[in-house]
Design a protein around this motif. Structure first.
Motif, PDB file in Angstrom:
ATOM      1  N   PRO A  10       0.786  -1.183   0.246  1.00 24.01           N
ATOM      2  CA  PRO A  10       0.007  -0.205  -0.311  1.00 24.01           C
ATOM      3  C   PRO A  10       1.046   1.325   0.108  1.00 24.01           C
ATOM      4  CG  PRO A  10      -1.155  -1.143   1.296  1.00 24.01           C
ATOM      5  CD  PRO A  10       0.796  -2.325   1.082  1.00 24.01           C
ATOM      6  N   SER A  11       2.021   1.295   0.495  1.00 22.15           N
ATOM      7  CA  SER A  11       2.835   2.365   0.440  1.00 22.15           C
ATOM      8  C   SER A  11       3.852   2.513  -0.463  1.00 22.15           C
ATOM      9  CB  SER A  11       3.528   2.396   2.766  1.00 22.15           C
ATOM     10  OG  SER A  11       4.448   1.725   2.507  1.00 22.15           O
ATOM     11  N   GLN A  12       4.241   1.457  -1.161  1.00 26.14           N
ATOM     12  CA  GLN A  12       5.329   1.127  -2.472  1.00 26.14           C
ATOM     13  C   GLN A  12       4.655   2.216  -3.118  1.00 26.14           C
ATOM     14  OE1 GLN A  12       6.090  -2.637  -2.210  1.00 26.14           O
ATOM     15  NE2 GLN A  12       7.675  -2.873  -0.712  1.00 26.14           N
ATOM     16  N   THR A  13       5.415   2.474  -3.461  1.00 25.22           N
ATOM     17  CA  THR A  13       5.152   3.446  -5.002  1.00 25.22           C
ATOM     18  C   THR A  13       6.314   4.256  -5.439  1.00 25.22           C
ATOM     19  OG1 THR A  13       6.733   5.401  -3.837  1.00 25.22           O
ATOM     20  CG2 THR A  13       3.887   5.536  -3.320  1.00 25.22           C
ATOM     21  N   LEU A  14       7.416   3.474  -5.796  1.00 21.59           N
ATOM     22  CA  LEU A  14       8.806   3.482  -6.853  1.00 21.59           C
ATOM     23  C   LEU A  14       8.851   1.945  -6.673  1.00 21.59           C
ATOM     24  CD1 LEU A  14      10.390   6.605  -5.855  1.00 21.59           C
ATOM     25  CD2 LEU A  14       8.889   6.650  -8.229  1.00 21.59           C
ATOM     26  N   GLY A  15       8.915   1.665  -7.681  1.00 20.44           N
ATOM     27  CA  GLY A  15       9.796   0.156  -7.959  1.00 20.44           C
ATOM     28  C   GLY A  15      11.251   0.290  -8.941  1.00 20.44           C
ATOM     29  N   LEU A  16      12.085  -0.222  -8.263  1.00 21.91           N
ATOM     30  CA  LEU A  16      13.307  -0.367  -8.865  1.00 21.91           C
ATOM     31  C   LEU A  16      14.619  -1.392  -8.526  1.00 21.91           C
ATOM     32  CD1 LEU A  16      14.165   3.611  -6.609  1.00 21.91           C
ATOM     33  CD2 LEU A  16      13.630   3.168  -9.635  1.00 21.91           C
ATOM     34  N   VAL A  17      14.912  -1.392  -9.041  1.00 22.77           N
ATOM     35  CA  VAL A  17      16.091  -2.350  -9.580  1.00 22.77           C
ATOM     36  C   VAL A  17      17.438  -1.877  -8.500  1.00 22.77           C
ATOM     37  CG1 VAL A  17      18.263  -3.720  -9.963  1.00 22.77           C
ATOM     38  CG2 VAL A  17      15.846  -3.644 -11.049  1.00 22.77           C
ATOM     39  N   GLU A  18      18.259  -2.465  -7.472  1.00 21.50           N
ATOM     40  CA  GLU A  18      19.414  -2.143  -7.290  1.00 21.50           C
ATOM     41  C   GLU A  18      20.466  -1.655  -7.751  1.00 21.50           C
ATOM     42  OE1 GLU A  18      21.287  -3.669  -3.011  1.00 21.50           O
ATOM     43  OE2 GLU A  18      21.575  -4.805  -4.549  1.00 21.50           O
ATOM     44  N   ASN A  19      21.120  -0.579  -7.340  1.00 19.05           N
ATOM     45  CA  ASN A  19      22.483  -0.069  -8.199  1.00 19.05           C
ATOM     46  C   ASN A  19      23.553  -1.423  -7.964  1.00 19.05           C
ATOM     47  OD1 ASN A  19      24.053   2.396 -10.074  1.00 19.05           O
ATOM     48  ND2 ASN A  19      24.439   2.574  -8.012  1.00 19.05           N
ATOM     49  N   GLN A  20      24.600  -1.490  -9.691  1.00 21.61           N
ATOM     50  CA  GLN A  20      25.301  -2.343  -9.150  1.00 21.61           C
ATOM     51  C   GLN A  20      26.326  -1.785  -9.104  1.00 21.61           C
ATOM     52  OE1 GLN A  20      23.377  -4.727 -12.691  1.00 21.61           O
ATOM     53  NE2 GLN A  20      21.498  -4.826 -12.171  1.00 21.61           N
ATOM     54  N   SER A  21      26.781   0.010  -9.129  1.00 21.63           N
ATOM     55  CA  SER A  21      28.257  -0.046  -8.776  1.00 21.63           C
ATOM     56  C   SER A  21      28.215   0.041  -7.648  1.00 21.63           C
ATOM     57  CB  SER A  21      28.144   0.864  -9.346  1.00 21.63           C
ATOM     58  OG  SER A  21      27.582   2.208  -9.045  1.00 21.63           O
ATOM     59  N   ASP A  22      29.441   0.656  -7.623  1.00 22.64           N
ATOM     60  CA  ASP A  22      30.117   0.794  -6.068  1.00 22.64           C
ATOM     61  C   ASP A  22      29.615   2.584  -5.820  1.00 22.64           C
ATOM     62  OD1 ASP A  22      30.875  -1.601  -5.586  1.00 22.64           O
ATOM     63  OD2 ASP A  22      32.615  -0.862  -5.696  1.00 22.64           O
ATOM     64  N   TRP A  23      29.266   3.689  -6.568  1.00 29.04           N
ATOM     65  CA  TRP A  23      28.613   4.729  -6.665  1.00 29.04           C
ATOM     66  C   TRP A  23      28.684   5.454  -4.962  1.00 29.04           C
ATOM     67  CZ3 TRP A  23      30.250   8.840  -9.649  1.00 29.04           C
ATOM     68  CH2 TRP A  23      29.690   9.896  -9.932  1.00 29.04           C
ATOM     69  N   TYR A  24      27.358   4.564  -4.883  1.00 23.77           N
ATOM     70  CA  TYR A  24      26.722   5.320  -3.907  1.00 23.77           C
ATOM     71  C   TYR A  24      27.344   5.069  -2.528  1.00 23.77           C
ATOM     72  CZ  TYR A  24      23.472   7.598  -6.125  1.00 23.77           C
ATOM     73  OH  TYR A  24      23.078   8.200  -7.705  1.00 23.77           O
ATOM     74  N   LEU A  25      28.355   3.901  -2.416  1.00 24.38           N
ATOM     75  CA  LEU A  25      28.846   3.493  -1.238  1.00 24.38           C
ATOM     76  C   LEU A  25      30.427   4.717  -1.474  1.00 24.38           C
ATOM     77  CD1 LEU A  25      29.506  -0.480  -1.640  1.00 24.38           C
ATOM     78  CD2 LEU A  25      27.915   0.944   0.111  1.00 24.38           C
ATOM     79  N   GLY A  26      30.635   5.443  -2.002  1.00 28.26           N
ATOM     80  CA  GLY A  26      31.562   6.507  -2.060  1.00 28.26           C
ATOM     81  C   GLY A  26      32.852   5.845  -2.374  1.00 28.26           C
ATOM     82  N   LYS A  27      33.592   5.016  -3.093  1.00 30.23           N
ATOM     83  CA  LYS A  27      34.467   4.769  -2.666  1.00 30.23           C
ATOM     84  C   LYS A  27      35.419   4.546  -4.124  1.00 30.23           C
ATOM     85  CE  LYS A  27      33.567   0.971   0.751  1.00 30.23           C
ATOM     86  NZ  LYS A  27      32.753  -0.403   0.608  1.00 30.23           N
ATOM     87  N   LEU A  28      34.828   4.636  -5.424  1.00 32.98           N
ATOM     88  CA  LEU A  28      35.380   4.332  -6.205  1.00 32.98           C
ATOM     89  C   LEU A  28      36.355   5.707  -6.585  1.00 32.98           C
ATOM     90  CD1 LEU A  28      32.677   5.043  -8.410  1.00 32.98           C
ATOM     91  CD2 LEU A  28      33.239   3.151  -7.841  1.00 32.98           C
ATOM     92  N   TRP A  29      37.318   6.609  -5.472  1.00 35.55           N
ATOM     93  CA  TRP A  29      38.026   7.162  -5.407  1.00 35.55           C
ATOM     94  C   TRP A  29      38.113   8.353  -3.997  1.00 35.55           C
ATOM     95  CZ3 TRP A  29      34.714   8.603  -9.552  1.00 35.55           C
ATOM     96  CH2 TRP A  29      33.741   9.639  -8.887  1.00 35.55           C
ATOM     97  N   LYS A  30      39.637   8.918  -3.975  1.00 38.03           N
ATOM     98  CA  LYS A  30      39.740   9.813  -2.985  1.00 38.03           C
ATOM     99  C   LYS A  30      38.438  10.870  -2.268  1.00 38.03           C
ATOM    100  CE  LYS A  30      42.892  11.718   0.382  1.00 38.03           C
ATOM    101  NZ  LYS A  30      44.879  12.096   0.279  1.00 38.03           N
ATOM    102  N   ASN A  31      38.522  11.447  -2.091  1.00 40.85           N
ATOM    103  CA  ASN A  31      37.088  12.278  -1.161  1.00 40.85           C
ATOM    104  C   ASN A  31      36.240  12.325  -2.166  1.00 40.85           C
ATOM    105  OD1 ASN A  31      38.853  13.323   0.435  1.00 40.85           O
ATOM    106  ND2 ASN A  31      40.255  14.455  -1.366  1.00 40.85           N
TER     107      ASN A  31
END
Length: 691
Positions: A196-217
């Motif tokens: 009832p409350s779910q509005t957006l169906g999405l697949v998990e991101n398959q890169s490390d982008w949102y983990l913040g580990k791709l490069w320094k800072n």
């Protein structure tokens, strides 16, 4: 003909490597996983062959939608490149679909023209198309600083709950760079699994982008875990509207922009930020519904083997050049639909023939095939000339501005060169472009496969790749005759300059003809009355020719037999009225009279009458046009210092048919007489074509 093939059958025959992967995949047992490597419940022993409804996240089989239920799909599409890539996406959807579709396309002015023409000429049954102009939506998102290569258009998915009709409750939202490998109805059924409350169906991101580990800072936007990719979205519009979606996403974006300053991944950053604050709105989709193929993804963690993939997503600026464990396989799947004959998708959905409409703004068509059904009342299939008569009724699938086109001019004497060609004349484009620096409008008659070869040719040819003032318009092959006048009309309609130069692709203009015409046009007051400037035509019988750099040099070549007046040996009367004897010494423009079978190459105002569609293949296609100009009272004025030269080439297939087939000649004579009678009735002048 019904197409009910799996994507494995589509791939058969691509190449030996693809086939070996393919066969192995069909026989294997598949375990589907999410990007964390965790098995998705209910998929542990799913075979490679997909079922009609698929399974939900709890392993319970999902019911397929009814066969006449309309599936709504929204796509943001802006510019020439996106308009081209969205066609491959649509082909893949149409190949597998068993339900009616309604496409909701958010477009800029370029994509609107291109896609409106494409779908109007494609004539796909049981598919409606609605357009929503991006200009009306951009103000809602252009305040967001965005570093993504998609620009402001990469944010427009945020506006969909407000932009789409209020009567629309749910929609599948797709990026243009995805390719389907299954029936889209399987994805549609997942809406039934949303809470009832779910509005957006999405697949998990398959890169490390949102983990913040791709490069320094590296500082990505906030996200839950790996975050979620927005290339494929199940969007519950009704629920989003109830929760005041425009206010919600804007409030969260404004807050995060205080520290993030701009988005890097456009709408995806903002969707993830909203989900981070409101995780209850998320419905996680199994990752095979969005296998992401950028360089830094771990998409192979979605599957044990390359099998039963649902959607592949080229989510990188590199597109097909990305590095991936199964990159060759994925490219073969994508290229299959890239080169697939789109005309084969004009198939009726059996058992679902009821007309429907998706509301205001639809441009879809329920007609089947390429010829209107009432044509049978006008043309008998017993007519010996049926093949010729049917040509003007064929609906040729047309893709305007296949490549980038950027040209604006306020010059009231500007002129566009207009021509048409098929694949066997492709190499002539480069020479033409070297001789004419002004704008060009070309209609190209090609198959889907040839269109890709043409694209590679232009992009690999530096002089052409740099030109942005050449409009390339693809007309896809249909029927047995070359629709030369249809092609000319397509190229003619896309001209934006005040004047046009109508020419055949196998001619080269003198090197300074473009600036010469722009000087002559104002002097001759071409904007007053009906005037047509005749550019004298010459030819060489030699394949290697030193192109004359001036009129004086051309006259010398005429005198020694290196050049001749065009078709002097085989069809002299086609250009005889030009009066080449007078032209030799002329220094000022001179007027000539029309004569039967006259077919000069002309410069005219853009509003010139279009070419008659009954003439296709070889014979009378230009003559008929000149006859109508004469009937309208055009003056024919020969230019004293302009010329074009024909380049030798092998005979076309249509001229070979004309020379070898007596029926071809009889039918052409019949069409000529009918055209002359029509012109006489229309304009009150008597015309009798010579034999």
């Amino acid at each position: 003909m019904v197409f009910d093939l799996s994507w494995r059958e589509v791939l058969m025959g691509q190449d030996s490597k693809a086939q070996s992967v393919n066969v192995k995949s069909v026989e294997g047992v598949l375990t589907l996983k999410n990007s964390r490597g965790q098995s998705i419940p209910g998929t542990e022993n799913m075979k490679g062959e997909s079922t009609a409804g698929g399974e939900g996240n709890d392993g319970i089989p999902l019911e397929s939608p009814s066969k006449c239920e309309v599936i709504d799909v929204a796509i943001v599409c802006a510019g020439h490149n996106s308009s081209r890539s969205v066609v491959t996406l649509i082909k893949s959807v149409l190949f597998y679909r068993k339900n009616p579709l309604h496409l909701h396309l958010i477009v800029d002015s370029k994509a609107h023209l291109i896609l409106r023409t494409l779908f109007n000429t494609w004539h796909i049954p049981q598919m409606d198309v609605s357009f929503y102009l991006a200009d009306n939506l951009v103000p809602e998102v252009n305040w967001v600083p965005n570093k993504h290569y998609s620009g402001v258009y990469g944010l427009l998915k945020l506006t969909l709950p407000r932009a789409l009709p209020s009567s629309l409750e749910k929609v599948i939202v797709l990026d243009t760079d995805v390719t389907f490998a299954t029936d889209i109805a399987q994805l549609w059924t997942l809406f039934a699994k949303m809470g009832p409350s779910q509005t957006l169906g999405l697949v998990e991101n398959q890169s490390d982008w949102y983990l913040g580990k791709l490069w320094k800072n590296h500082r990505p936007w906030p996200a839950l875990g790996r975050g979620y990719n927005t290339g494929v979205i199940l969007m519950s519009l009704s629920k989003l509207r109830k929760m005041n979606w425009p206010h919600l996403w804007r409030m969260i974006a404004e807050r995060d922009l205080e520290t993030m300053l701009s988005t890097s991944l456009a709408d995806q950053d903002i969707f993830n930020a909203v989900i981070t604050q409101n995780p209850h709105i998320l419905f996680e989709i199994p990752c095979q519904w969005n296998v992401q193929l950028s360089d830094n993804t771990r998409s192979e963690s979605c599957y044990t083997e390359v099998t039963d993939l649902k959607i592949i997503h080229w989510n990188s600026p590199k597109k097909l050049r990305v590095k991936n464990k199964h990159a060759e396989f994925f490219r073969n799947l994508h290229l299959t639909f890239l080169e697939y004959d789109g005309n084969l998708l004009r198939r009726e959905l059996f058992g679902c023939t009821a007309n429907y409409t998706g509301g205001a703004g639809t441009t879809g068509s329920l007609q089947v095939g390429v010829v209107p059904t009432n044509v049978e009342e006008q043309i008998s299939e017993d007519d010996q000339c049926y093949e010729f008569r049917i040509v003007k009724f064929i609906k040729y699938r047309t893709h305007l501005f296949y490549l980038d086109f950027e040209y604006e001019s306020e010059d009231e004497a500007d002129v566009t060169l207009v021509s048409q060609l098929s694949m066997d004349r492709l190499q002539m484009i480069e020479s033409l472009a070297n001789h004419w620096e002004g704008p060009i409008s070309l209609a190209l008659y090609m198959s889907d496969t040839e269109a890709q070869q043409f694209l590679s040719f232009v992009l690999s040819c530096e002089p052409l790749a740099q030109r942005k003032n050449i409009g390339y318009h693809i007309v896809y092959k249909e029927g047995s005759l070359y629709p030369v006048n249809f092609l000319r009309n397509v190229a003619l309609r896309q001209v934006t300059t005040p004047f046009v130069f109508l020419i055949d692709i196998d001619f080269l203009p003198m090197l300074a003809l473009y600036p010469y015409l722009k000087r002559v046009i104002p002097n001759l007051r071409m904007d007053e009355g009906n005037k047509a400037l005749v550019v004298p035509a010459f030819e060489s019988l030699r394949y290697r020719l030193n192109f004359p750099k001036s009129k004086a040099e051309l006259l010398k070549m005429l005198d020694v037999g290196d050049l001749f007046t065009f078709r002097y040996h085989v069809w002299a009367k086609g250009h005889l009225p030009t009066d080449f004897t007078k032209w030799r010494s002329a220094t000022t423009p001179y007027r000539v009279n029309w004569e039967p079978d006259f077919e000069p190459y002309l410069v005219l105002r853009r509003d010139v009458p279009e070419f008659d569609l009954r003439f296709a293949g070889f014979g009378w296609n230009k003559v008929s046009h000149i006859m109508e100009l004469e009937a309208q009272g055009y003056q024919f004025i020969v230019l004293p210092n302009g010329y074009i030269v024909h380049t030798p080439h092998s005979p076309s297939l249509d001229i070979a048919k004309y020379r070898s087939n007596p029926l071809y000649k009889r039918c052409l004579d019949t069409l000529k007489k009918e055209f002359a009678d029509d012109i006489s009735k229309k304009y009150g002048k008597t015309f009798a074509p010579e034999k």
